[in-house]
Design an enzyme around this catalytic site. Structure first.
Site, mmCIF file in Angstrom:
data_model
loop_
_atom_site.group_PDB
_atom_site.id
_atom_site.type_symbol
_atom_site.label_atom_id
_atom_site.label_comp_id
_atom_site.label_asym_id
_atom_site.label_seq_id
_atom_site.Cartn_x
_atom_site.Cartn_y
_atom_site.Cartn_z
ATOM 1 N N LYS A 64 -26.610 -26.642 36.760
ATOM 2 C CA LYS A 64 -25.518 -25.701 37.030
ATOM 3 C C LYS A 64 -26.024 -24.251 37.005
ATOM 4 O O LYS A 64 -25.622 -23.426 37.834
ATOM 5 C CB LYS A 64 -24.403 -25.878 36.009
ATOM 6 C CG LYS A 64 -23.645 -27.191 36.137
ATOM 7 C CD LYS A 64 -22.556 -27.286 35.071
ATOM 8 C CE LYS A 64 -21.795 -28.588 35.156
ATOM 9 N NZ LYS A 64 -20.744 -28.687 34.108
ATOM 10 N N HIS A 118 -33.325 -25.453 30.036
ATOM 11 C CA HIS A 118 -32.742 -25.277 28.718
ATOM 12 C C HIS A 118 -33.201 -26.388 27.780
ATOM 13 O O HIS A 118 -33.411 -27.526 28.194
ATOM 14 C CB HIS A 118 -31.212 -25.309 28.806
ATOM 15 C CG HIS A 118 -30.628 -24.356 29.811
ATOM 16 N ND1 HIS A 118 -31.006 -23.033 29.885
ATOM 17 C CD2 HIS A 118 -29.687 -24.537 30.770
ATOM 18 C CE1 HIS A 118 -30.314 -22.449 30.852
ATOM 19 N NE2 HIS A 118 -29.517 -23.340 31.413
ATOM 20 N N HIS A 169 -20.814 -26.629 26.059
ATOM 21 C CA HIS A 169 -21.577 -27.439 27.002
ATOM 22 C C HIS A 169 -21.200 -28.920 26.949
ATOM 23 O O HIS A 169 -21.570 -29.681 27.833
ATOM 24 C CB HIS A 169 -23.073 -27.284 26.740
ATOM 25 C CG HIS A 169 -23.604 -25.974 27.202
ATOM 26 N ND1 HIS A 169 -24.836 -25.507 26.834
ATOM 27 C CD2 HIS A 169 -23.065 -25.002 27.977
ATOM 28 C CE1 HIS A 169 -25.047 -24.315 27.382
ATOM 29 N NE2 HIS A 169 -23.988 -24.005 28.071
ATOM 30 N N GLU A 212 -15.968 -25.362 32.935
ATOM 31 C CA GLU A 212 -15.616 -24.274 33.848
ATOM 32 C C GLU A 212 -14.203 -23.741 33.571
ATOM 33 O O GLU A 212 -13.885 -22.588 33.874
ATOM 34 C CB GLU A 212 -15.694 -24.739 35.303
ATOM 35 C CG GLU A 212 -17.102 -25.064 35.783
ATOM 36 C CD GLU A 212 -17.559 -26.462 35.392
ATOM 37 O OE1 GLU A 212 -16.786 -27.189 34.717
ATOM 38 O OE2 GLU A 212 -18.691 -26.841 35.751
ATOM 39 N N ARG A 267 -30.424 -14.482 24.457
ATOM 40 C CA ARG A 267 -29.102 -14.219 23.887
ATOM 41 C C ARG A 267 -29.206 -14.349 22.379
ATOM 42 O O ARG A 267 -29.679 -15.364 21.869
ATOM 43 C CB ARG A 267 -28.064 -15.211 24.412
ATOM 44 C CG ARG A 267 -26.619 -14.784 24.132
ATOM 45 C CD ARG A 267 -25.608 -15.878 24.389
ATOM 46 N NE ARG A 267 -25.697 -16.929 23.391
ATOM 47 C CZ ARG A 267 -25.902 -18.219 23.676
ATOM 48 N NH1 ARG A 267 -26.053 -18.623 24.926
ATOM 49 N NH2 ARG A 267 -25.989 -19.104 22.700
ATOM 50 N N GLY A 325 -27.722 -19.932 29.293
ATOM 51 C CA GLY A 325 -27.122 -20.471 30.503
ATOM 52 C C GLY A 325 -26.772 -19.391 31.510
ATOM 53 O O GLY A 325 -26.426 -18.262 31.160
ATOM 54 N N TYR A 335 -19.564 -20.218 33.600
ATOM 55 C CA TYR A 335 -18.832 -20.053 32.342
ATOM 56 C C TYR A 335 -19.745 -19.617 31.190
ATOM 57 O O TYR A 335 -19.306 -19.508 30.043
ATOM 58 C CB TYR A 335 -18.115 -21.360 31.959
ATOM 59 C CG TYR A 335 -19.039 -22.565 31.871
ATOM 60 C CD1 TYR A 335 -19.721 -22.873 30.704
ATOM 61 C CD2 TYR A 335 -19.227 -23.390 32.967
ATOM 62 C CE1 TYR A 335 -20.564 -23.967 30.632
ATOM 63 C CE2 TYR A 335 -20.064 -24.492 32.911
ATOM 64 C CZ TYR A 335 -20.726 -24.777 31.741
ATOM 65 O OH TYR A 335 -21.568 -25.861 31.664
#
Length: 342
Positions: A22, A98, A243, A249, A289, A310, A314
């Site tokens: 995604k 990730h 997640h 979303e 982050r 990510g 979203y």
């Protein structure tokens, strides 16, 4: 002007494979194709590398061919199968991976061998941030507040005697909140340890910190750092697991994320400065982050540092940057540009 060839790696063998797909899909939509020629390299859940036309949920069903990054510096790119072996020169790599093998230093090691510039943290900082116990140890040595924690390795099940509940039980080296359990009493501890060990043999028991969860998106290297707007997570119940939502979303069913955080300007500025200090102390480069707990007395306590956050529609990182006036296209451009001048 000749476009730079950028390999976008996505997928991977970790539990965060689907999130990575995604993220890469959003990057494919936003990357400046006037400046960059993206080459999409998907990695299946079983670890097979393939060049594909574009990332999508069904990317493996399209026109794909096998390709891997060569560790040979003369190649400086991909070894691709197209009837016969073909070398594909790459100017830089954006590893949109990730979790394990993506953020733990593994793929960074391959890219160091290849000599190809890449987006994000180096081997050492990736490995340090991925292992929460190491991140806490390094942060503490730099004077940064962290939770109290205990580590169980391998078959060690010797739980500390003086645990004050609630605590969090986590895989020490896993992404997102997979395998994480909030434990309210001793009777719940065994099941929580079993859940964590599904993802890692090294388990962290962490004292719960009372406070508001806040985060900062940090971008850049050295003293040239850009920090996005601070965000704030308000939990309605449970723990934050966006997640693992059925339809992330549409938002999380148990949390509300506010960007910018509903805090005074001075406090947001202070959080941003602490985030930069954490980023520098852990040796981060490119982007990360930084998540913290803001306590009632105003102190920020480190929660975790995500070295490849990510990029989904979203995800928190791009939303924090957007709130600070930086589009995803600009973020991608700065990530790639900074990787090539290190």
């Amino acid at each position: 002007m000749k476009r730079l060839k950028i390999a976008i790696l996505f997928g991977g063998c970790s539990e965060e494979h689907d999130v990575s797909v995604k993220s890469a899909t959003e990057i494919a939509t936003s990357i400046d194709t006037q400046k960059y020629e993206p080459i999409y390299v998907g990695i299946t859940k079983s670890g097979v590398w393939k060049i594909c036309e574009r990332p999508s949920v069904a990317w493996e069903e399209g026109n794909c061919r096998r390709a891997v990054i060569s560790p040979d510096r003369e190649t400086h790119g991909l070894l691709a199968e197209d009837g016969q072996r073909r070398d594909v020169h790459i100017d830089a790599v954006f590893p949109v991976l990730h979790g394990k093998t993506g953020e733990d230093g593994a793929v960074q090691g391959l890219l160091e061998l290849s000599g190809i510039p890449y987006v994000g943290c180096d081997i050492q900082s990736s490995a340090t941030c991925m292992d929460k116990s190491l991140a806490y140890t390094v942060a503490r040595s730099a004077g940064i507040d962290t939770p109290e924690f205990w580590v169980l390795n391998g078959a060690d099940m010797a739980v500390p005697d003086a645990l004050a509940y609630p605590v969090f039980v986590k895989p020490a080296r896993s992404g997102s909140s997979f395998g994480v359990t909030k434990v309210e009493c001793a009777e719940e501890l065994g099941a929580a340890l079993t859940a964590a060990r599904r993802y890692d043999s090294k388990v962290l028991i962490e004292q719960a910190v009372v406070g508001t969860e806040v985060g900062c998106a940090v971008l850049g290297n050295g003293s040239e750092l850009i920090v996005g707007a601070v965000d704030q997570i308000e939990l309605l119940h449970g723990i934050f697991r966006i997640h693992q939502e059925a339809e992330p979303e549409k938002g999380s069913e148990n949390a509300v994320i506010t960007v910018p955080a509903d805090l005074p300007d001075a406090k947001r500025d202070e959080i941003r400065e602490v985030a930069k200090s954490i980023y520098v102390a852990l040796g981060c480069e490119g982007l990360a982050r930084v998540d913290m707990f803001l306590q009632a007395d105003g102190r920020g306590v480190l929660n975790e540092v995500n070295t490849l956050p990510g990029f989904t529609g979203y995800s928190r990182y791009p939303r924090m940057m957007a709130a600070a006036g930086m589009s995803l296209s600009e973020v991608i451009d700065r990530c790639i540009s900074s990787s090539m001048v290190q």
